[in-house]
Design a protein around this motif. Structure first.
Motif, PDB file in Angstrom:
ATOM      1  N   VAL A   5       1.296   5.232   1.439  1.00 26.48           N
ATOM      2  CA  VAL A   5       0.944   5.973   1.814  1.00 26.48           C
ATOM      3  C   VAL A   5       1.082   7.385   2.070  1.00 26.48           C
ATOM      4  CG1 VAL A   5       0.045   4.121   3.702  1.00 26.48           C
ATOM      5  CG2 VAL A   5       2.292   5.096   3.911  1.00 26.48           C
ATOM      6  N   ASP A   6       0.528   8.384   2.664  1.00 27.84           N
ATOM      7  CA  ASP A   6       1.494   9.973   2.804  1.00 27.84           C
ATOM      8  C   ASP A   6       3.092   9.527   3.605  1.00 27.84           C
ATOM      9  OD1 ASP A   6       2.046  12.182   4.369  1.00 27.84           O
ATOM     10  OD2 ASP A   6       0.287  12.752   2.956  1.00 27.84           O
ATOM     11  N   ARG A  59       0.506  -1.567   0.023  1.00 32.59           N
ATOM     12  CA  ARG A  59      -0.136  -0.128  -0.304  1.00 32.59           C
ATOM     13  C   ARG A  59       1.015   0.984  -0.635  1.00 32.59           C
ATOM     14  NH1 ARG A  59      -2.790  -0.106   6.128  1.00 32.59           N
ATOM     15  NH2 ARG A  59      -1.378   0.754   7.337  1.00 32.59           N
ATOM     16  N   THR A 100       1.252  11.259   7.503  1.00 30.23           N
ATOM     17  CA  THR A 100       0.475  10.497   8.695  1.00 30.23           C
ATOM     18  C   THR A 100       0.814   8.902   8.126  1.00 30.23           C
ATOM     19  OG1 THR A 100      -1.050  10.509   6.940  1.00 30.23           O
ATOM     20  CG2 THR A 100      -0.452  12.881   7.787  1.00 30.23           C
ATOM     21  N   LEU A 101       1.131   8.392   7.731  1.00 32.35           N
ATOM     22  CA  LEU A 101       1.078   7.631   6.642  1.00 32.35           C
ATOM     23  C   LEU A 101       0.430   6.588   6.922  1.00 32.35           C
ATOM     24  CD1 LEU A 101       3.097   5.335   9.690  1.00 32.35           C
ATOM     25  CD2 LEU A 101       4.247   6.375   7.543  1.00 32.35           C
ATOM     26  N   ARG A 102      -0.972   7.981   6.680  1.00 35.26           N
ATOM     27  CA  ARG A 102      -2.125   6.864   5.756  1.00 35.26           C
ATOM     28  C   ARG A 102      -2.548   6.880   4.377  1.00 35.26           C
ATOM     29  NH1 ARG A 102      -5.531  12.617   9.205  1.00 35.26           N
ATOM     30  NH2 ARG A 102      -4.806  11.611  11.004  1.00 35.26           N
ATOM     31  N   PRO A 103      -3.363   5.778   4.521  1.00 33.62           N
ATOM     32  CA  PRO A 103      -3.339   5.564   2.539  1.00 33.62           C
ATOM     33  C   PRO A 103      -3.536   6.636   2.270  1.00 33.62           C
ATOM     34  CG  PRO A 103      -4.242   3.645   4.142  1.00 33.62           C
ATOM     35  CD  PRO A 103      -4.155   4.601   5.072  1.00 33.62           C
ATOM     36  N   VAL A 104      -3.299   6.622   0.917  1.00 30.21           N
ATOM     37  CA  VAL A 104      -3.772   7.815  -0.622  1.00 30.21           C
ATOM     38  C   VAL A 104      -4.075   6.908  -1.746  1.00 30.21           C
ATOM     39  CG1 VAL A 104      -1.419   8.899   0.299  1.00 30.21           C
ATOM     40  CG2 VAL A 104      -0.962   7.705  -1.300  1.00 30.21           C
TER      41      VAL A 104
END
Length: 531
Positions: free
Chosen positions: A365-366, A363, A369-373
């Motif tokens: 991520v940003d 996956r 933030t480690l949030r998926p893009v």
């Protein structure tokens, strides 16, 4: 799969009657009468003898055994010998800078060091004494101060083979070190054998060797790929295995012509250096049906050259992307048609294909933030795999810093396309503003045939610096201007002789060392957090 364990592999192959013949580009550094051809049972006997040498040196189960020597396949055989008596081999390239060797040995805290007198002499001349960083040292070729010569432990009877728990340490290898000091990666039997080698030891259609094949390998045998490749390649029992100790076309050419491969795996840098062989009248690649490249993405003209060199009607090039910590993560099969178009602004080889089915997940991520893009947007590539290493020796906190739950930060930037394929952009620390330095390097190779190596160094202030090594040390101004006309702004190129480029054992450019040499104290554009 117990029979794939390194310590018992060749015994198991001999027991089942493997007829594979081994041919070497030069004799092993293990003392064995200067031979360059072996049967499997002879390899098994050599591993057993080497296990006896280690036992005679006082190596016990669980001890770490560092191996630092000239590049050759006996790195792997020594790893098998150490594993056979329950020790943990740590394979370290002798081509590393002396200060790096010192730091890695200090982190390793090895019970024993296996090396050569010449390797010790070179390290000492550069200001590092490896014998001071291991409790005991064994030299394979000649006596040396502070070391036990192999003659003193010859004939020592090895203890019975030791089996270890699948979760116990099995082997240690180091990363390439292109962006700084390499990391020492620790693997277990579960990760290295059960998850990586066992999967490759199955006979997959098209992409595995067959009983009649001549399989050739050219790599840095100090890296983890050499060990997993040996386990799987020999288990598939091809007719012949050819092992090359270096990438010099003058030395490799006669060996490859004497044993023309049908399956060839090599580092990208070996393929680049061997391109003149592929275009020669008596090219040694005319029978190759399967090329395999690991460690790095390859440049389009390199793939194109080799696919054109073989007389096979439908040859394949398998490009594998992975890391020492994870094993293979993605693969892609390239054909002549895949790389037919020349000079494209967005070359095809940075498309690394899809994750290995059923074994890895990716996956993007940003990085902050480690949030998926969303798919199609760039970010930090994270991997989830059961083959993840056990940790970094001497730097365990570093693996924790690169992990988010069961996801591991590869340190690469990329894009997952809407169809689920991974397009590689850059190492995060090597990124350039508004684009992909790796892609620019591909374009330069495709548009400037005289370029042997192109490296784009990003910096926080100012345009990226292209560093070029050409075949004759020159570059025509008009050719350069045409090649970069549609590329993002670049600084004037720096021409560096090929033999002055700082390289890793696998032939990758040590980018940090090149930055220090050419960009003074200029900060990189990337953060380096995920290195």
């Amino acid at each position: 799969m117990r029979t794939l364990e390194p310590g018992l592999l060749f015994d198991a192959l001999a027991d089942r009657g493997s007829t594979t013949r081994v041919h070497l580009s030069r004799p092993l550094d293990l003392p064995d009468d200067g031979r360059t051809a072996y049967r499997i049972e002879e390899i098994a006997a050599l591993v057993t003898r080497a296990a006896g040498w280690l036992a005679g040196l006082g190596v016990a189960p669980g001890d770490r055994v560092a191996v630092i020597k000239p590049n050759h396949w006996d790195y792997v055989l020594l790893a098998c010998a150490a594993a056979r008596i329950g020790a943990v081999p740590a394979l370290i390239s002798a081509s590393l800078p002396p200060e790096t060797l010192r730091l890695l040995l200090k982190r390793l805290d090895a019970t024993a060091l296996v090396t050569t007198a010449d390797t010790l002499a070179a390290a000492r001349a550069a200001g590092t004494d490896p014998t001071a960083l291991a409790r005991r040292t064994l030299t394979l070729d000649a006596p040396a101060p502070g070391a036990v010569p192999v003659a003193d432990v010859r004939g020592h009877r090895p203890p019975p083979p030791r089996h270890r728990d699948a979760s116990a340490p099995l082997a240690i290898m180091h990363t390439s070190g292109t962006t700084g000091v390499p990391k020492l990666v620790g693997h277990t039997t579960a990760s290295l054998v059960h998850r990586i080698a066992a999967a490759e030891a199955r006979r997959w259609p098209l992409v595995s060797s067959r009983p009649g094949d001549t399989v050739a390998q050219a790599t840095s045998y100090a890296h983890g790929r050499a060990l997993t490749w040996t386990l799987s390649a020999f288990w598939l029992a091809p007719r012949t295995v050819v092992l090359l100790d270096g990438f010099d076309p003058g030395r490799a050419g006669p060996v490859l012509r004497a044993h023309r491969p049908t399956v060839l795996e090599a580092t990208p840098s070996a393929y680049v250096r061997w391109q003149p062989l592929a275009t020669a009248p008596d090219n040694p690649f005319r029978h190759v049906r399967l090329y395999i490249s690991t460690f790095d993405a390859v440049h389009p003209p390199t793939v194109r050259t080799y696919l054109a060199a073989t007389r096979r009607r439908l040859p394949l090039w398998v490009q594998v992307w992975g890391q020492s910590e994870t094993g293979p993560l993605t693969f892609r099969c390239l054909t002549r048609r895949s790389v037919r178009t020349r000079g494209e602004r967005h070359p095809t080889t940075r498309d690394l294909g899809r994750p290995v089915p059923g074994r890895t997940r990716l996956r993007v991520v940003d990085p902050a933030t480690l949030r998926p893009v969303p798919r199609g947007e760039p970010g930090l590539v994270m991997a989830r795999t059961a083959a993840l290493c056990a940790g970094y020796v001497g730097e365990q906190e570093r693996l924790l810093a690169k992990s988010a739950g069961r996801w591991f930060a590869t340190g690469d930037l990329g894009v997952v396309t809407r169809s689920g394929r991974l397009r590689l952009l850059d190492r995060e620390v090597d990124t350039v503003p508004g684009g992909s330095g790796a892609e620019i390097e591909d374009v330069l190779h495709d548009r400037l045939p005289e370029v042997v190596e192109a490296v784009v160094l990003g910096r926080a202030s100012g345009p990226p610096l292209p560093v070029l090594a050409t075949r004759d040390g020159t570059l025509a101004r008009d050719a350069w201007c045409r090649a970069v006309a549609d590329l993002p702004p670049l600084a004037e190129p720096a021409l560096v002789p090929l033999d002055l480029l700082p390289l890793t054992a696998t032939g990758k450019v040590r980018r940090q060392e090149l930055r220090d040499r050419l960009l003074d104290d200029a900060a990189p554009y990337g953060t380096g957090r995920w290195t």
